[in-house]
Design a protein around this motif. Structure first.
Motif, PDB file in Angstrom:
ATOM      1  N   ALA A  20     -37.591 -49.944  36.210  1.00 38.71           N
ATOM      2  CA  ALA A  20     -38.977 -49.562  35.893  1.00 38.71           C
ATOM      3  C   ALA A  20     -39.019 -48.123  35.399  1.00 38.71           C
ATOM      4  N   HIS A  21     -38.689 -47.939  34.131  1.00 40.28           N
ATOM      5  CA  HIS A  21     -38.786 -46.611  33.535  1.00 40.28           C
ATOM      6  C   HIS A  21     -40.238 -46.350  33.144  1.00 40.28           C
ATOM      7  N   ASN A  22     -40.576 -45.102  32.926  1.00 42.12           N
ATOM      8  CA  ASN A  22     -41.957 -44.747  32.585  1.00 42.12           C
ATOM      9  C   ASN A  22     -42.467 -45.543  31.391  1.00 42.12           C
ATOM     10  N   LYS A  23     -41.612 -45.745  30.400  1.00 41.41           N
ATOM     11  CA  LYS A  23     -42.022 -46.479  29.192  1.00 41.41           C
ATOM     12  C   LYS A  23     -42.403 -47.916  29.537  1.00 41.41           C
ATOM     13  N   ARG A  24     -41.613 -48.557  30.392  1.00 45.86           N
ATOM     14  CA  ARG A  24     -41.898 -49.941  30.779  1.00 45.86           C
ATOM     15  C   ARG A  24     -43.167 -50.019  31.638  1.00 45.86           C
ATOM     16  N   ILE A  25     -43.346 -49.057  32.536  1.00 49.09           N
ATOM     17  CA  ILE A  25     -44.538 -49.040  33.382  1.00 49.09           C
ATOM     18  C   ILE A  25     -45.786 -48.864  32.526  1.00 49.09           C
ATOM     19  N   ARG A  26     -45.709 -47.967  31.542  1.00 52.15           N
ATOM     20  CA  ARG A  26     -46.870 -47.738  30.665  1.00 52.15           C
ATOM     21  C   ARG A  26     -47.147 -48.949  29.770  1.00 52.15           C
ATOM     22  N   ALA A  27     -46.103 -49.634  29.330  1.00 54.64           N
ATOM     23  CA  ALA A  27     -46.296 -50.850  28.534  1.00 54.64           C
ATOM     24  C   ALA A  27     -46.942 -51.944  29.376  1.00 54.64           C
ATOM     25  N   THR A  28     -46.545 -52.043  30.633  1.00 54.66           N
ATOM     26  CA  THR A  28     -47.150 -53.024  31.541  1.00 54.66           C
ATOM     27  C   THR A  28     -48.612 -52.690  31.784  1.00 54.66           C
ATOM     28  N   ALA A  29     -48.907 -51.397  31.937  1.00 54.54           N
ATOM     29  CA  ALA A  29     -50.296 -50.970  32.144  1.00 54.54           C
ATOM     30  C   ALA A  29     -51.155 -51.372  30.948  1.00 54.54           C
ATOM     31  N   GLU A  30     -50.631 -51.174  29.758  1.00 53.68           N
ATOM     32  CA  GLU A  30     -51.374 -51.556  28.558  1.00 53.68           C
ATOM     33  C   GLU A  30     -51.576 -53.070  28.508  1.00 53.68           C
ATOM     34  N   CYS A  31     -50.568 -53.815  28.909  1.00 55.74           N
ATOM     35  CA  CYS A  31     -50.622 -55.275  28.872  1.00 55.74           C
ATOM     36  C   CYS A  31     -51.684 -55.827  29.823  1.00 55.74           C
ATOM     37  N   VAL A  32     -51.830 -55.220  31.002  1.00 50.59           N
ATOM     38  CA  VAL A  32     -52.798 -55.723  31.977  1.00 50.59           C
ATOM     39  C   VAL A  32     -54.140 -54.999  31.916  1.00 50.59           C
ATOM     40  N   GLY A  33     -54.290 -54.068  30.983  1.00 44.66           N
ATOM     41  CA  GLY A  33     -55.582 -53.430  30.776  1.00 44.66           C
ATOM     42  C   GLY A  33     -55.880 -52.258  31.700  1.00 44.66           C
ATOM     43  N   ILE A  34     -54.838 -51.514  32.072  1.00 46.55           N
ATOM     44  CA  ILE A  34     -55.005 -50.328  32.914  1.00 46.55           C
ATOM     45  C   ILE A  34     -54.713 -49.111  32.047  1.00 46.55           C
ATOM     46  N   HIS A  35     -55.443 -48.019  32.258  1.00 40.86           N
ATOM     47  CA  HIS A  35     -55.173 -46.786  31.516  1.00 40.86           C
ATOM     48  C   HIS A  35     -53.736 -46.349  31.755  1.00 40.86           C
ATOM     49  N   PRO A  36     -53.101 -45.738  30.755  1.00 43.29           N
ATOM     50  CA  PRO A  36     -51.701 -45.320  30.930  1.00 43.29           C
ATOM     51  C   PRO A  36     -51.544 -44.387  32.131  1.00 43.29           C
ATOM     52  N   PRO A  37     -50.564 -44.656  32.991  1.00 42.05           N
ATOM     53  CA  PRO A  37     -50.384 -43.831  34.189  1.00 42.05           C
ATOM     54  C   PRO A  37     -49.672 -42.519  33.883  1.00 42.05           C
ATOM     55  N   SER A  38     -49.890 -41.547  34.741  1.00 41.11           N
ATOM     56  CA  SER A  38     -49.204 -40.262  34.635  1.00 41.11           C
ATOM     57  C   SER A  38     -47.774 -40.406  35.150  1.00 41.11           C
ATOM     58  N   ASP A  39     -46.983 -39.348  34.972  1.00 41.49           N
ATOM     59  CA  ASP A  39     -45.616 -39.355  35.495  1.00 41.49           C
ATOM     60  C   ASP A  39     -45.620 -39.503  37.015  1.00 41.49           C
ATOM     61  N   THR A  40     -46.593 -38.866  37.670  1.00 41.69           N
ATOM     62  CA  THR A  40     -46.692 -38.954  39.133  1.00 41.69           C
ATOM     63  C   THR A  40     -46.958 -40.389  39.568  1.00 41.69           C
ATOM     64  N   THR A  41     -47.858 -41.078  38.868  1.00 37.50           N
ATOM     65  CA  THR A  41     -48.160 -42.472  39.206  1.00 37.50           C
ATOM     66  C   THR A  41     -46.944 -43.361  38.951  1.00 37.50           C
ATOM     67  N   CYS A  42     -46.216 -43.108  37.872  1.00 38.68           N
ATOM     68  CA  CYS A  42     -45.001 -43.882  37.595  1.00 38.68           C
ATOM     69  C   CYS A  42     -43.988 -43.695  38.722  1.00 38.68           C
ATOM     70  N   HIS A  43     -43.881 -42.478  39.223  1.00 40.97           N
ATOM     71  CA  HIS A  43     -42.978 -42.206  40.345  1.00 40.97           C
ATOM     72  C   HIS A  43     -43.422 -42.989  41.582  1.00 40.97           C
ATOM     73  N   MET A  44     -44.735 -43.053  41.817  1.00 45.19           N
ATOM     74  CA  MET A  44     -45.266 -43.806  42.960  1.00 45.19           C
ATOM     75  C   MET A  44     -44.979 -45.299  42.818  1.00 45.19           C
ATOM     76  N   VAL A  45     -45.054 -45.817  41.603  1.00 41.00           N
ATOM     77  CA  VAL A  45     -44.760 -47.241  41.359  1.00 41.00           C
ATOM     78  C   VAL A  45     -43.323 -47.536  41.768  1.00 41.00           C
ATOM     79  N   ARG A  46     -42.385 -46.684  41.334  1.00 38.91           N
ATOM     80  CA  ARG A  46     -40.986 -46.896  41.696  1.00 38.91           C
ATOM     81  C   ARG A  46     -40.777 -46.772  43.203  1.00 38.91           C
ATOM     82  N   ALA A  47     -41.482 -45.835  43.828  1.00 38.31           N
ATOM     83  CA  ALA A  47     -41.362 -45.675  45.282  1.00 38.31           C
ATOM     84  C   ALA A  47     -41.866 -46.920  46.003  1.00 38.31           C
ATOM     85  N   LEU A  48     -42.979 -47.486  45.541  1.00 43.48           N
ATOM     86  CA  LEU A  48     -43.489 -48.713  46.158  1.00 43.48           C
ATOM     87  C   LEU A  48     -42.495 -49.859  46.007  1.00 43.48           C
ATOM     88  N   MET A  49     -41.871 -49.960  44.845  1.00 39.27           N
ATOM     89  CA  MET A  49     -40.905 -51.021  44.624  1.00 39.27           C
ATOM     90  C   MET A  49     -39.660 -50.813  45.496  1.00 39.27           C
TER      91      MET A  49
END
Length: 86
Positions: free
Chosen positions: A53-82
């Motif tokens: 789950a790199h930042n680019k993939r997380i942001r592409a997923t956000a766009e796909c599901v209709g969420i505003h692009p996440p910040s670097d901090t949010t991307c880090h939180m996504v990886r931590a949750l996983m």
């Protein structure tokens, strides 16, 4: 290879946040909710490891599901949750 994401059938009803908290609390709360939604979408699409789950993939997923692009901090939180959901 990207798998299609199964969109939620009915969104959950939103509740009002409690008043009187510091602004930082609301920012952190909303960031956690966004990170959870993105982590679930990534898991549904077949991304099961945080190193996938790199930042680019997380942001592409956000766009796909209709969420505003996440910040670097949010991307880090996504990886931590996983990482800690195992």
């Amino acid at each position: 290879m990207s798998l299609p994401i199964d969109l939620p059938y009915t969104p959950l009803a939103k509740k009002k946040l409690p008043p009187g908290r510091p602004r930082e609390w609301y920012i952190t709360h909303n960031r956690r909710l966004k990170a959870m939604r993105l982590a679930i979408a990534l898991l549904d699409s077949g991304v099961h490891m945080p190193n996938q789950a790199h930042n680019k993939r997380i942001r592409a997923t956000a766009e796909c599901v209709g969420i505003h692009p996440p910040s670097d901090t949010t991307c880090h939180m996504v990886r931590a949750l996983m990482r800690y959901s195992r």
